[in-house]
Motif scaffolding. Structure first.
Motif, short mmCIF file in Angstrom:
data_model
loop_
_atom_site.label_atom_id
_atom_site.label_comp_id
_atom_site.label_asym_id
_atom_site.label_seq_id
_atom_site.Cartn_x
_atom_site.Cartn_y
_atom_site.Cartn_z
N LEU A 137 0.88 -1.30 0.09
CA LEU A 137 0.03 0.13 -0.08
C LEU A 137 0.81 1.19 0.02
CD1 LEU A 137 -2.65 -0.93 2.83
CD2 LEU A 137 -2.50 -1.58 0.09
N VAL A 138 0.41 2.14 -0.72
CA VAL A 138 1.25 3.41 -1.03
C VAL A 138 0.39 4.72 -0.29
CG1 VAL A 138 2.38 5.06 -2.32
CG2 VAL A 138 2.05 2.59 -3.12
N HIS A 139 1.34 5.28 0.56
CA HIS A 139 0.58 6.36 1.39
C HIS A 139 1.13 7.59 1.23
CE1 HIS A 139 -2.01 3.74 3.94
NE2 HIS A 139 -0.84 2.97 3.93
N ASP A 140 0.56 8.64 1.33
CA ASP A 140 1.29 10.15 1.19
C ASP A 140 1.81 10.38 2.66
OD1 ASP A 140 2.16 12.83 1.08
OD2 ASP A 140 0.63 13.15 -0.61
N PRO A 141 2.83 10.37 2.93
CA PRO A 141 3.21 10.71 4.26
C PRO A 141 3.06 12.01 5.02
CG PRO A 141 5.23 10.47 2.78
CD PRO A 141 3.99 10.23 2.15
N ARG A 142 2.46 12.99 3.93
CA ARG A 142 2.22 14.28 4.22
C ARG A 142 0.93 14.52 4.67
NH1 ARG A 142 4.11 16.52 -1.45
NH2 ARG A 142 2.32 14.92 -1.71
N ALA A 143 -0.03 13.18 4.74
CA ALA A 143 -1.36 13.17 5.07
C ALA A 143 -1.58 12.17 6.06
CB ALA A 143 -2.18 12.91 3.65
N ALA A 144 -1.48 12.65 7.18
CA ALA A 144 -1.35 11.81 8.35
C ALA A 144 -2.63 10.97 8.27
CB ALA A 144 -1.39 12.56 9.70
N GLU A 145 -2.39 9.60 8.65
CA GLU A 145 -3.59 8.84 8.84
C GLU A 145 -4.45 8.70 7.44
OE1 GLU A 145 -4.78 7.47 12.18
OE2 GLU A 145 -3.28 8.25 13.53
N ALA A 146 -3.98 9.03 6.46
CA ALA A 146 -4.91 8.94 5.22
C ALA A 146 -4.91 7.64 4.57
CB ALA A 146 -4.27 10.09 4.06
N ALA A 147 -5.95 7.26 3.72
CA ALA A 147 -6.20 6.23 3.12
C ALA A 147 -4.96 5.88 2.08
CB ALA A 147 -7.44 6.15 2.58
N PRO A 148 -4.73 4.87 1.79
CA PRO A 148 -3.69 4.70 0.53
C PRO A 148 -4.33 5.49 -0.74
CG PRO A 148 -4.15 2.42 1.64
CD PRO A 148 -5.33 3.63 2.01
N THR A 149 -2.97 6.02 -1.43
CA THR A 149 -3.34 6.58 -2.59
C THR A 149 -3.06 5.85 -3.52
OG1 THR A 149 -1.11 7.13 -2.52
CG2 THR A 149 -2.48 8.80 -1.68
N SER A 150 -2.38 4.52 -3.65
CA SER A 150 -2.28 3.56 -4.58
C SER A 150 -1.59 2.30 -4.07
CB SER A 150 -1.23 4.10 -5.85
OG SER A 150 -0.14 4.31 -5.41
N PHE A 151 -1.52 1.23 -4.81
CA PHE A 151 -0.78 0.07 -4.17
C PHE A 151 0.12 -0.53 -5.59
CE2 PHE A 151 -5.11 -0.84 -6.45
CZ PHE A 151 -4.65 -2.17 -6.95
N MET A 152 0.88 -1.58 -4.94
CA MET A 152 1.62 -2.27 -6.03
C MET A 152 1.54 -3.77 -5.52
SD MET A 152 5.35 -0.50 -5.19
CE MET A 152 5.63 1.45 -5.16
N LEU A 153 1.50 -4.45 -6.62
CA LEU A 153 1.49 -5.97 -6.63
C LEU A 153 2.98 -6.61 -7.05
CD1 LEU A 153 -1.98 -6.54 -8.12
CD2 LEU A 153 -1.26 -6.26 -5.63
N LEU A 154 3.55 -7.33 -6.33
CA LEU A 154 4.64 -8.20 -6.93
C LEU A 154 4.11 -9.58 -7.22
CD1 LEU A 154 7.17 -6.69 -4.34
CD2 LEU A 154 6.57 -5.79 -6.56
N GLU A 155 5.09 -10.08 -8.04
CA GLU A 155 5.07 -11.39 -8.48
C GLU A 155 6.62 -12.02 -8.29
OE1 GLU A 155 3.40 -12.79 -12.14
OE2 GLU A 155 1.69 -11.23 -11.74
N TRP A 156 6.68 -13.05 -7.85
CA TRP A 156 8.02 -13.69 -7.44
C TRP A 156 8.41 -14.94 -8.56
CZ3 TRP A 156 11.00 -11.06 -3.87
CH2 TRP A 156 10.44 -9.93 -3.01
#
Length: 155
Positions: free
Chosen positions: A109-128
């Motif tokens: 999950l990607v969050h904006d550290p400048r927005a305290a306790e905000a919902a994720p702004t985007s996400f990443m999926l990895l395959e191994w």
């Protein structure tokens, strides 16, 4: 192909998503997603290195034939070409990563550290593949996906 306008196609997608949401309400409460301890350690290591901006360590974790899908923006293949992606993240300050789930699937999950306790702004999926990252799907430029997705933090 579907002989419909863009607006008509978007309206049909919206109706379909609404129908799926109604169906999902009748299924019952969602199960709490889980992942194996091995998978959790692997993802946390990737997240910790990324948050530390240790992109040399991240580059060491990716496979030679890694594939990057920066959804709605860019597709790259190969370690040397995908390495540029990390340099771009190093130049930005609007992200901090955490472990979570998207639709029950382990995700970053990607969050904006400048927005305290905000919902994720985007996400990443990895395959191994073995111990190497074989594919990265980054939804940074497809934030609309979050509107209909079930997001669960792992922490």
């Amino acid at each position: 192909m579907v002989e419909s306008s863009l607006a008509g196609t978007k309206a049909a997608l919206h109706r379909g998503r609404a129908s799926l949401a109604r169906i999902a309400e009748n299924i019952g409460p969602p199960q709490v997603p889980t992942m194996s301890p091995y998978e959790e350690r692997r993802l946390r290591h990737y997240i910790d290195r990324f948050n530390a901006r240790d992109f040399d360590a991240i580059r060491a974790m990716i496979a030679e034939d890694v594939q990057l899908d920066l959804v709605n923006r860019l597709h790259l293949r190969g370690k040397s070409r995908v390495s540029v992606y990390f340099a771009r993240y190093d130049d930005m300050a609007d992200w901090s990563l955490s472990l979570g789930f998207v639709e029950g699937r382990p995700a970053i999950l990607v969050h904006d550290p400048r927005a305290a306790e905000a919902a994720p702004t985007s996400f990443m999926l990895l395959e191994w593949a073995e111990e190497k990252v074989a594919a990265i799907r980054d939804f940074r430029h497809a934030r609309y996906v979050l509107a209909a997705a079930r997001i669960d933090p792992a922490d």
